[in-house]
Design a protein around this motif. Structure first.
Motif, short mmCIF file in Angstrom:
data_model
loop_
_atom_site.label_atom_id
_atom_site.label_comp_id
_atom_site.label_asym_id
_atom_site.label_seq_id
_atom_site.Cartn_x
_atom_site.Cartn_y
_atom_site.Cartn_z
N LEU A 151 0.83 -1.20 0.00
CA LEU A 151 0.00 0.00 0.00
C LEU A 151 0.87 1.25 0.00
O LEU A 151 0.57 2.23 -0.71
N LYS A 152 1.95 1.25 0.77
CA LYS A 152 2.85 2.41 0.81
C LYS A 152 3.44 2.68 -0.57
O LYS A 152 3.60 3.83 -0.97
N GLY A 153 3.75 1.61 -1.29
CA GLY A 153 4.31 1.78 -2.63
C GLY A 153 3.34 2.40 -3.62
O GLY A 153 3.75 2.92 -4.65
N ARG A 154 2.06 2.36 -3.33
CA ARG A 154 1.04 2.94 -4.21
C ARG A 154 0.63 4.34 -3.79
O ARG A 154 -0.22 4.96 -4.43
N ALA A 155 1.24 4.86 -2.73
CA ALA A 155 0.81 6.15 -2.17
C ALA A 155 1.15 7.30 -3.10
O ALA A 155 2.19 7.32 -3.75
N SER A 156 0.25 8.27 -3.16
CA SER A 156 0.51 9.52 -3.88
C SER A 156 1.40 10.43 -3.06
O SER A 156 2.22 11.17 -3.60
N VAL A 157 1.23 10.39 -1.72
CA VAL A 157 1.99 11.22 -0.80
C VAL A 157 2.39 10.36 0.39
O VAL A 157 1.56 9.64 0.94
N ILE A 158 3.66 10.43 0.78
CA ILE A 158 4.12 9.80 2.01
C ILE A 158 4.60 10.90 2.94
O ILE A 158 5.46 11.71 2.57
N ILE A 159 4.02 10.95 4.14
CA ILE A 159 4.40 11.98 5.11
C ILE A 159 5.05 11.30 6.31
O ILE A 159 4.44 10.46 6.96
N GLU A 204 -8.22 21.20 -8.21
CA GLU A 204 -8.32 19.86 -8.80
C GLU A 204 -6.94 19.24 -8.98
O GLU A 204 -6.75 18.04 -8.81
N GLU A 205 -5.98 20.07 -9.34
CA GLU A 205 -4.63 19.56 -9.53
C GLU A 205 -3.67 20.34 -8.63
O GLU A 205 -3.70 21.58 -8.59
N PHE A 206 -2.84 19.64 -7.90
CA PHE A 206 -1.86 20.29 -7.03
C PHE A 206 -0.60 19.45 -7.01
O PHE A 206 -0.65 18.23 -6.93
N PHE A 207 0.52 20.13 -7.11
CA PHE A 207 1.78 19.41 -7.05
C PHE A 207 2.79 20.30 -6.34
O PHE A 207 2.81 21.52 -6.53
N ALA A 208 3.61 19.70 -5.51
CA ALA A 208 4.64 20.43 -4.79
C ALA A 208 5.92 19.61 -4.80
O ALA A 208 5.89 18.38 -4.74
N VAL A 209 7.04 20.31 -4.86
CA VAL A 209 8.35 19.67 -4.76
C VAL A 209 9.00 20.12 -3.47
O VAL A 209 9.08 21.32 -3.18
N ASN A 210 9.45 19.16 -2.67
CA ASN A 210 10.18 19.44 -1.44
C ASN A 210 11.63 19.03 -1.66
O ASN A 210 11.92 17.86 -1.90
N VAL A 211 12.54 20.00 -1.57
CA VAL A 211 13.96 19.71 -1.70
C VAL A 211 14.56 19.72 -0.29
O VAL A 211 14.48 20.72 0.42
N GLN A 248 6.39 13.17 -15.18
CA GLN A 248 5.99 11.77 -15.05
C GLN A 248 5.29 11.51 -13.72
O GLN A 248 4.30 10.77 -13.66
N TYR A 249 5.79 12.13 -12.66
CA TYR A 249 5.15 11.98 -11.35
C TYR A 249 3.76 12.63 -11.36
O TYR A 249 2.81 12.10 -10.77
N ILE A 250 3.64 13.78 -12.00
CA ILE A 250 2.35 14.44 -12.09
C ILE A 250 1.37 13.57 -12.87
O ILE A 250 0.20 13.40 -12.48
N LYS A 251 1.83 13.00 -13.97
CA LYS A 251 0.99 12.13 -14.79
C LYS A 251 0.52 10.91 -13.99
O LYS A 251 -0.61 10.43 -14.14
N GLU A 252 1.39 10.42 -13.11
CA GLU A 252 1.06 9.25 -12.30
C GLU A 252 0.04 9.57 -11.22
O GLU A 252 -0.62 8.69 -10.69
N GLY A 253 -0.14 10.85 -10.91
CA GLY A 253 -1.10 11.23 -9.88
C GLY A 253 -0.49 11.62 -8.56
O GLY A 253 -1.20 11.81 -7.58
N LYS A 254 0.84 11.75 -8.50
CA LYS A 254 1.50 12.18 -7.27
C LYS A 254 1.12 13.62 -6.94
O LYS A 254 0.95 14.45 -7.83
N SER A 255 0.98 13.89 -5.64
CA SER A 255 0.68 15.24 -5.20
C SER A 255 1.95 16.00 -4.82
O SER A 255 1.96 17.23 -4.81
N GLN A 256 3.00 15.26 -4.47
CA GLN A 256 4.25 15.93 -4.13
C GLN A 256 5.42 15.00 -4.40
O GLN A 256 5.27 13.79 -4.50
N LEU A 257 6.59 15.62 -4.53
CA LEU A 257 7.83 14.89 -4.77
C LEU A 257 8.87 15.41 -3.78
O LEU A 257 9.12 16.62 -3.71
#
Length: 294
Positions: free
Chosen positions: A130-138, A161-168, A236-245
């Motif tokens: 399930l963790k491997g399928r997560a859009s966001v891991i906090i 509707e669409e949100f994406f954030a990058v955390n460096v 690619q992450y956005i296309k996959e449905g990830k909310s953050q990287l």
């Protein structure tokens, strides 16, 4: 598009706090829903004519007799083009989880004749897919309830509707690796400012240290390849449905090389993309921003 968010993760990692926070952003929330009922929730979302466009479900091992159905039910939702599914996975390191169970004196859902630590490790194995399928891991190990609420609110407030954030994130390997990183890069091969006495007490936010790290050909070669890869991966992450990287860059102590490269990457990403770019220096006691260069 209707939005369905699954709040899940390790027991004791803050799912109740996260669910309360997402409820404050306008989501209809249901806690401890048996996974077998997820299709029924989807049916309600599709039949209420806009009244249930945003739903969040809290799912954990309290309903362990139904948990085996979860992946199958989620696959069904993923194939539904009218539903945007997000999975938010909350994680905490084992030591902190044991401490929380001792403080609250609560019983772990899998504590059946085994120690709390053994139950936690068993749960981690069960939730690995399930963790491997997560859009966001906090990672909530060092987050207060308020900080977790703020993180959730930042991700899902405003009805976007669409949100994406990058955390460096910069860090030091000697302090441990961050468990919530999606991508991790080791820059310990670069020349180390630590061995120059006048640079030792400084950080990668000081212009002298930043310039020292960046002046080497190895740094230029590495950074060019890193930035090209990140630019390719983000869509690619956005296309996959990830909310953050979360991109983690590590050196030995997390003070010089990783900080300088994290700052450079974050700034270049801000110049390239319009979404939120956040920078955190986990292991450097830093105030302010990168000094202006002469």
């Amino acid at each position: 598009m209707k939005n369905l968010i699954i709040i899940t993760g390790m027991s004791g990692s803050g799912k109740s706090v996260a669910l309360e926070a997402i409820e404050d952003t306008g989501y209809f929330c249901i806690d401890n829903l048996p996974p077998i009922l997820i299709p029924k929730v989807v049916e309600l979302m599709e039949s209420t004519d806009g009244k249930m466009n945003k739903v969040a479900l809290g799912i954990d091992l309290r309903g362990k007799e139904f948990f085996d159905d979860l992946i199958q039910k989620l696959e069904t939702v993923l194939n539904n083009e009218s539903i945007m599914l997000r999975i938010v996975f909350l994680d905490t390191d084992d030591e902190r989880l044991v401490s929380r169970y001792k403080e609250t004196r609560r019983s772990h859902p899998l504590n059946e004749g085994v120690s709390v630590l053994q139950a936690i490790k068993k749960e981690r194995d069960i939730l690995d897919d399930l963790k491997g399928r997560a859009s966001v891991i906090i990672d909530t190990t060092d987050l207060s309830p308020k900080e977790l609420r703020d993180r959730i609110f930042t991700l899902y407030s405003g009805g976007r509707e669409e949100f994406f954030a990058v955390n460096v994130l910069s860090f030091g390997f000697k302090h441990g690796i961050p468990i919530d990183a999606d991508l991790m890069f080791d820059v310990r091969f670069l020349p180390n400012p630590f061995y120059i006495p006048e640079y030792r007490p400084l950080t990668g936010l000081n212009s002298e240290v930043y310039d020292y790290v960046m002046k080497w050909q190895d740094t230029d070669t590495f950074y060019e390849k890193l930035y090209d890869m990140i630019k390719y991966l983000i869509p690619q992450y956005i296309k996959e449905g990830k909310s953050q990287l979360t991109i983690a860059i590590g050196c030995t102590g997390g003070q010089h090389r990783s900080v300088a490269l994290s700052e450079r990457l974050a700034q270049d990403l801000k110049n390239k993309f319009a979404f939120s770019i956040n920078t955190t220096h986990r292991d450097a006691a830093i105030e302010g921003t990168l000094n202006e260069k002469d």
